[in-house]
Design an enzyme around this catalytic site. Structure first.
Site, PDB file in Angstrom:
ATOM      1  N   GLU A   1       0.815  -1.220   0.000  1.00  0.00           N
ATOM      2  CA  GLU A   1       0.000   0.000   0.000  1.00  0.00           C
ATOM      3  C   GLU A   1       0.846   1.266   0.000  1.00  0.00           C
ATOM      4  OE1 GLU A   1      -0.638  -2.667   1.801  1.00  0.00           O
ATOM      5  OE2 GLU A   1      -2.618  -3.318   1.145  1.00  0.00           O
TER       6      GLU A   1
ATOM      7  N   HIS B   1     -11.708  -4.945   8.546  1.00  0.00           N
ATOM      8  CA  HIS B   1     -12.130  -4.831   7.144  1.00  0.00           C
ATOM      9  C   HIS B   1     -13.484  -4.127   6.988  1.00  0.00           C
ATOM     10  CE1 HIS B   1      -9.045  -7.899   6.680  1.00  0.00           C
ATOM     11  NE2 HIS B   1      -9.114  -7.773   5.387  1.00  0.00           N
TER      12      HIS B   1
END
Lengths: 329, 357
Positions: free
Chosen positions: A60, A129
């Protein structure tokens, strides 16, 4: 007019921008053959090839950081961070790099980077999540933050984000991907920083974002049957915030509820409440009510997740509180 | 072309410059006298910039300054292997590398003075703004390089960082990303063996930093960072690889930090001062001067004239930097966004009122 889902509307904005401009390309994890973890980029590999629809390593920091590097030489990359929970890993690149390069070059360098991500509760993905983290970014000068709630908004705003000369964090809500709307073939860009009034009303303004826009609209229907007229305003862009639209609405209705899926405490709604009390204090007939998630990580158990995040009934309850406050209803 | 592949674990350093005794001088193919002197001029300019900056700092004329004394060979040698269209991503240790691209001395001094005239436009020089957090620019360089490849351009990017930066996640992600994308990138590590007070042995258990390249599937090269010609040659090969579409190269240039980390640092608390003195005795500019003299390329007169030219550049540079008018306070708010946000006018008016009142 074709009917597009929120998912297809995102894809349409990406594809049209990529047809329009060689310097627009997309990068992210599993976005090519697989078409993204939410299926947003399905079919794009076939049209644009593996260079412009680029699968990256699970990195990321590098996804956002390399997007910055491509953007500073004038390209308009759109990078995807699979879950907004994973923005944590790219935080340095977003906060200290993307947001600062223009400032630290005396306005000479632009970073026209769009960081697409998605998240939210509703399918029990658990504590790592399912978060809604947009409030972490709205306080960073140099960033713009968009959170669209309908297919037309998501398409028009994504187009504007791609062509904005500032870095934009573009939040999508996972439970909205299937939402459908008839849209014209041609994209109508929606200016960043402009709120949308979804429903006119007289008694209470609900300022809602993301999934809560739809919860607020359902609550407004219900309230209407009880004789309370509700106006629903979606800021659509959280930074910059269309304060004028919110304040104008509250001056008309004299009451305000703020609703988002993220935690209530220390949330984005607190900023809206502050804007409203400061700019419309004398118009308010009741304290601003806030609706959001309870202050706890999101639980895995579906029934508990449902309890922690807000729904239409929570918005309706808040609406009722504001109208009962002055004893007029 | 000659490849620079090495056996992982090997500590051997590539070198060209001899020691004037047992180790003979080598030559770099293709470098002419003119090139040798241009490299010399670059090193002298950087050395003079660095030494004067420390003085200017002590005089209160520039702010805290990151010293790069004995790093000149790494900077000048690598930069000379690039073309103008190639992008340089410096760390703060390479703050003056723009001078080698024609950036005015006053601009770099102004940067350290915190004056707006120190904001160079990266697009004018293909020298990126300096990222002071460690290693965060490695992904930027990787992305820029990838962008060049996407656009079908032949340019490449070089990212400079220190030994400590190789412990950062952003180094790893950037290097891995560039490796898998075959991006035209040179990862240039100036291993001066200290990250402020942390020695290399406390930074990594790897045999050498160049060994890290193995994990990214890219060549790792080890070169004597005090040997400007060896640095040039290794970088030239890396650039050729990048341009040929063969992807990134990791260059570990081994040197020694003989100066404090920055003007705010006093290394006596942690460094071996005897070792520092040994390293100072073999600092890179002196070694190159001796090489050029042995080769009969550099006369005393030319050396003197080169130093005088650099000294003058610094004298006029600091004068120009100090002659810059005070910045407009609007800059405080002006550059955060491409177009000013709604808060801009009110916040600026408040500041002006404060200053005028």
């Amino acid at each position: 007019m074709p009917e597009l889902s929120y998912r297809e509307a995102v894809r349409d904005a990406l594809s049209q921008a990529m047809r329009n401009d060689e310097d627009v390309f997309i990068m992210g994890e599993d976005i090519a053959e697989m078409g993204g973890s939410m299926g947003v980029t399905q079919g794009m590999l076939e049209e644009f090839g593996p260079d412009r629809v680029r699968n990256t390593p699970i990195s990321e920091m590098a996804i956002v950081g390399s997007g910055i590097g491509a953007a500073i030489q004038g390209m308009r990359p759109v990078v995807e961070v699979m879950y907004e929970d994973f923005l944590t890993i790219s935080m340095e690149q977003i906060v200290n790099q993307a947001a600062k390069h223009r400032y630290m070059s005396g306005g000479q360098l632009k970073v026209p980077l769009t960081i697409r991500t998605q998240g939210g509760a509703g399918w029990s993905p658990g504590a790592q999540h399912a978060q809604q983290v947009e409030a972490w970014f709205v306080g960073v000068p140099g960033l713009k933050v968009v959170f669209a709630s309908t297919p037309s908004d998501v398409r028009g705003l994504l187009w504007s984000a791609i062509y904005d000369d500032n870095p934009v964090i573009f939040f999508e809500h996972r439970t909205l991907y299937g939402l459908k709307e008839e849209l014209a073939e041609e994209i109508e860009p929606i200016p960043i920083g402009q709120a949308r009034v979804h429903r006119q009303g007289e008694d209470v303004t609900v300022v809602a974002t993301g999934r809560l826009v739809h919860e607020a609209l359902a609550a407004a229907e219900e309230a209407g049957q009880q004789g309370v007229s509700v106006e629903v305003v979606d800021p659509r862009t959280l930074q910059p915030l269309d304060e004028d639209a919110i304040v104008a609405s509250v001056k008309k209705t004299n009451r305000c509820v703020v609703a988002h899926e993220a935690v209530t405490r220390m949330g984005f709604g607190a900023e809206v409440a502050a804007v409203v009390q400061h700019q419309a204090f004398d118009w308010l007939d009741a304290p601003v009510e806030r609706v959001g998630a309870k202050f706890t990580p999101l639980p895995f158990a579906p029934v508990m997740e449902e309890y922690v995040v807000p729904h239409a009934t929570d918005v309706l309850e808040a609406i009722q509180k504001t109208v009962q406050r002055d004893g007029s209803s | 072309m000659a490849q620079t592949l090495r056996v992982p674990g090997s500590h051997e350093l590539r070198r060209v410059i001899g020691d004037g005794e047992a180790i003979p001088d080598g030559e770099v193919e293709g470098l002419e006298e003119r090139d040798l002197l241009e490299l010399y001029r670059s090193m002298v300019l950087l050395r003079t910039y660095d030494e004067r900056s420390v003085v200017f700092h002590r005089q209160g004329r520039v702010g805290t300054y990151a010293i790069f004394w004995n790093h000149e060979a790494m900077q000048a040698g690598s930069a000379y292997a690039l073309e103008r269209g190639d992008w340089i991503f410096p760390s703060y240790r390479e703050s003056a590398i723009g001078l080698l691209r024609g950036m005015p001395v006053s601009t770099v001094l102004s940067w350290w003075r915190g004056h707006p005239s120190g904001w160079w436009n990266p697009l004018d020089y293909n020298v990126a703004s300096i990222c002071v957090p460690i290693g965060t620019h490695v992904p930027h360089a990787a992305g820029l390089a990838w962008g060049k490849k996407l656009r079908g351009e032949s340019g490449c990017a070089i990212a400079y960082f220190g030994d400590g930066a190789t412990s950062e996640g952003s180094f790893h992600e950037g290097a891995n990303f560039a490796g898998v994308m075959r991006a035209p990138l040179i990862l240039f590590c100036n291993n001066n063996q200290w990250a402020i007070s942390t020695p290399l042995a406390a930074q990594t258990a790897a045999e050498t930093l160049a060994d890290k390249a193995v994990g990214y599937g890219i060549p790792g090269v080890r070169v004597d960072g005090g040997d400007v010609l060896a640095v040039f040659e290794a970088t030239r090969e890396a650039v050729a690889r990048a341009r040929a579409g063969d992807g990134p190269t990791f260059i570990e240039a081994v040197s020694y930090r003989t100066a404090p980390h920055a003007t705010a640092d006093d290394p006596r608390a942690y460094i071996d001062l005897e070792r520092v003195e040994e390293e100072k005795a073999r600092e890179c500019l002196g070694r190159y001067e001796a090489y050029l003299q042995r080769a009969g390329v550099l006369s005393d007169e030319l050396a003197e004239a080169t130093r005088a030219e650099a000294a003058e550049a610094l004298r006029s540079g600091i004068a120009a930097a100090e002659a810059e008018p005070p910045a407009d306070v609007a800059l405080l708010f002006e550059h955060a966004y491409a177009a000013p946000p709604a808060s801009f006018a009110a916040e600026l008016a408040e500041l002006r009122e404060l200053l005028d009142g």
